[in-house]
Design an enzyme around this catalytic site. Structure first.
Site, PDB file in Angstrom:
ATOM      1  N   GLN A   1       0.840  -1.144   0.025  1.00 18.59           N
ATOM      2  CA  GLN A   1       0.051   0.066   0.143  1.00 18.59           C
ATOM      3  C   GLN A   1       0.783   1.198  -0.089  1.00 18.59           C
ATOM      4  O   GLN A   1       2.113   1.376   0.151  1.00 18.59           O
ATOM      5  CB  GLN A   1      -0.931   0.130   1.300  1.00 18.59           C
ATOM      6  CG  GLN A   1      -0.113  -0.118   2.538  1.00 18.59           C
ATOM      7  CD  GLN A   1      -1.322  -0.304   3.648  1.00 18.59           C
ATOM      8  OE1 GLN A   1      -1.230   0.593   4.478  1.00 18.59           O
ATOM      9  NE2 GLN A   1      -1.765  -1.379   3.643  1.00 18.59           N
TER      10      GLN A   1
ATOM     11  N   HIS B   1       4.716   0.589   1.221  1.00 19.32           N
ATOM     12  CA  HIS B   1       5.146  -0.251   2.112  1.00 19.32           C
ATOM     13  C   HIS B   1       3.988  -1.406   2.598  1.00 19.32           C
ATOM     14  O   HIS B   1       3.079  -1.407   1.936  1.00 19.32           O
ATOM     15  CB  HIS B   1       5.300   0.559   3.389  1.00 19.32           C
ATOM     16  CG  HIS B   1       4.105   1.207   3.765  1.00 19.32           C
ATOM     17  ND1 HIS B   1       3.726   2.516   3.491  1.00 19.32           N
ATOM     18  CD2 HIS B   1       3.284   1.066   4.719  1.00 19.32           C
ATOM     19  CE1 HIS B   1       2.522   2.702   3.584  1.00 19.32           C
ATOM     20  NE2 HIS B   1       2.005   2.043   4.639  1.00 19.32           N
TER      21      HIS B   1
ATOM     22  N   ARG C   1      -4.559   0.494  -1.448  1.00 18.31           N
ATOM     23  CA  ARG C   1      -3.957  -0.648  -1.925  1.00 18.31           C
ATOM     24  C   ARG C   1      -3.570  -1.069  -3.134  1.00 18.31           C
ATOM     25  O   ARG C   1      -4.606  -0.719  -3.975  1.00 18.31           O
ATOM     26  CB  ARG C   1      -4.985  -1.747  -1.346  1.00 18.31           C
ATOM     27  CG  ARG C   1      -5.379  -1.614   0.277  1.00 18.31           C
ATOM     28  CD  ARG C   1      -6.464  -2.869   0.593  1.00 18.31           C
ATOM     29  NE  ARG C   1      -6.948  -2.663   1.874  1.00 18.31           N
ATOM     30  CZ  ARG C   1      -8.381  -2.203   1.908  1.00 18.31           C
ATOM     31  NH1 ARG C   1      -8.883  -1.904   0.876  1.00 18.31           N
ATOM     32  NH2 ARG C   1      -8.962  -1.930   3.088  1.00 18.31           N
TER      33      ARG C   1
ATOM     34  N   HIS D   1       0.241   5.795   0.954  1.00 16.87           N
ATOM     35  CA  HIS D   1      -0.754   6.907   1.584  1.00 16.87           C
ATOM     36  C   HIS D   1      -0.356   8.283   0.629  1.00 16.87           C
ATOM     37  O   HIS D   1       0.740   8.417   0.587  1.00 16.87           O
ATOM     38  CB  HIS D   1      -0.445   7.127   3.027  1.00 16.87           C
ATOM     39  CG  HIS D   1      -0.614   5.808   3.847  1.00 16.87           C
ATOM     40  ND1 HIS D   1      -1.746   5.231   3.778  1.00 16.87           N
ATOM     41  CD2 HIS D   1       0.233   5.399   4.893  1.00 16.87           C
ATOM     42  CE1 HIS D   1      -1.472   3.849   4.645  1.00 16.87           C
ATOM     43  NE2 HIS D   1      -0.203   4.208   5.174  1.00 16.87           N
TER      44      HIS D   1
ATOM     45  N   GLU E   1       3.878   8.213   8.258  1.00 17.33           N
ATOM     46  CA  GLU E   1       3.812   7.641   9.614  1.00 17.33           C
ATOM     47  C   GLU E   1       5.436   6.988   9.806  1.00 17.33           C
ATOM     48  O   GLU E   1       6.027   6.990   8.953  1.00 17.33           O
ATOM     49  CB  GLU E   1       2.943   6.562   9.518  1.00 17.33           C
ATOM     50  CG  GLU E   1       3.174   5.454   8.332  1.00 17.33           C
ATOM     51  CD  GLU E   1       2.064   4.480   8.069  1.00 17.33           C
ATOM     52  OE1 GLU E   1       0.956   4.546   8.671  1.00 17.33           O
ATOM     53  OE2 GLU E   1       2.230   3.696   7.231  1.00 17.33           O
TER      54      GLU E   1
END
Length: 307
Positions: free
Chosen positions: A84, A161, A181, A86, A103
């Site tokens: 996936q 990641h 995804r 972001h 993150e």
């Protein structure tokens, strides 16, 4: 009455690949609630509405208002998570009116042969990724990284990641649930239906450059702090302890969040004491200038605040 170190309730979510525990969250109806002191049973919405900059810091409140900007999790896998990516803030706002998602992971536990995916192993293109999805060779382009407890992985928006099976991490991230995804092993979700993929959007936000150093290089500082991540979204340090130390947060103008990742610690501030074991999290309001940390033996804490 003065603010004090706040222990908040956790929320746990089963996943088809494992389990997530959300330690500190303000997202729709998913809200952390104070579990100690006179503010017990108040949630983050209540706290922000009343205390504003006293809770999060004046400059943080000016930027985010009644919106807590970070989310803290523990993630445990018994199967592979989807591959996936972001989006960043601009793409997320333009397409979803939401925050982007940068993150980091701190590895808490991992089997000896455990791996994860972080970044591409070679420069590639959107066309190559789409072709690899069609012929089943996507992992040939991924950095497959062997990890152990204490490893740190920084994941800025745009970085491909995935956590693989048999690993537990502490995750610190922007307060967003946006995930695109690329590949999900043709699995069905908990509802029995195929899980949605977001290939077109993922290809618009991916960083296709080779990532040369997937793991963060750092050296532990005994009874002090070492920086792990400095970004526009958050700053995280690792504090390692075998004796009592004090932390001065007067210059920060930000809340501080501790996640205990090893051992146990007694934290005290404003004559309030809070015990933290591995996996526990506490919110230090911005109005508190000093905190004392007393470990029981050796202990480690992730210390996070806003830039």
């Amino acid at each position: 009455m003065n603010l004090y170190p706040l222990k908040l309730t956790t929320l746990t979510f089963p996943k088809i690949w494992g389990e997530e525990t959300w330690h500190m969250v303000q997202m729709d109806d998913r809200l952390s609630v104070v579990g100690n002191g006179f503010l017990a049973d108040n949630d983050l919405n209540d706290l922000l509405e009343v205390y504003m900059g006293e809770l999060v810091g004046d400059h943080v409140y000016e930027r985010y208002g009644n919106y807590f900007p970070l989310l803290f999790k523990t993630i445990h896998t018994f199967d592979d998570i989807s591959i996936q990516v972001h989006p960043d803030n601009d793409f997320a706002w333009d397409n979803h009116q939401d925050s982007g998602k940068t993150e980091m992971w701190y590895v808490l536990d991992a089997d000896p042969d455990t791996c994860l995916i972080s970044g591409f192993s070679k420069d590639t293109t959107a066309e190559q990724v789409r072709a690899a999805l069609n012929d089943g060779s996507l992992t040939d382009y991924m950095n497959l990284v062997h990890v152990k407890p204490g490893d740190v992985i920084y994941l800025p928006s745009g970085r491909v990641h995935a956590l693989l099976k048999n690993i537990t991490v502490a995750e610190i991230q922007q307060n967003s649930d946006l995930t695109y995804r690329l590949y999900d092993y043709n699995r069905a979700g908990l509802d029995g239906k195929p899980r949605e993929l977001h290939v077109d959007k993922a290809l618009q936000v991916l960083d296709f450059k080779r990532l040369q150093s997937p793991l963060t290089d750092y050296k532990v500082v005994e009874n002090g702090a070492v920086n792990l991540v400095t970004s526009d979204s958050f700053i995280t340090n690792l504090i390692s302890l075998n004796c009592t130390i004090g932390r001065d947060y007067a210059p920060l103008d930000s809340f501080v969040v501790y996640m205990c990742v090893e051992g146990s610690v007694e934290l005290s501030s404003e004559n309030i004491k809070v015990n933290l074991g591995k996996g526990d999290t506490v919110l230090i309001p911005a109005s508190l200038d000093e905190v004392t940390l007393c470990p029981r033996g050796e202990a480690k804490l992730l210390e996070t605040y806003m830039p």
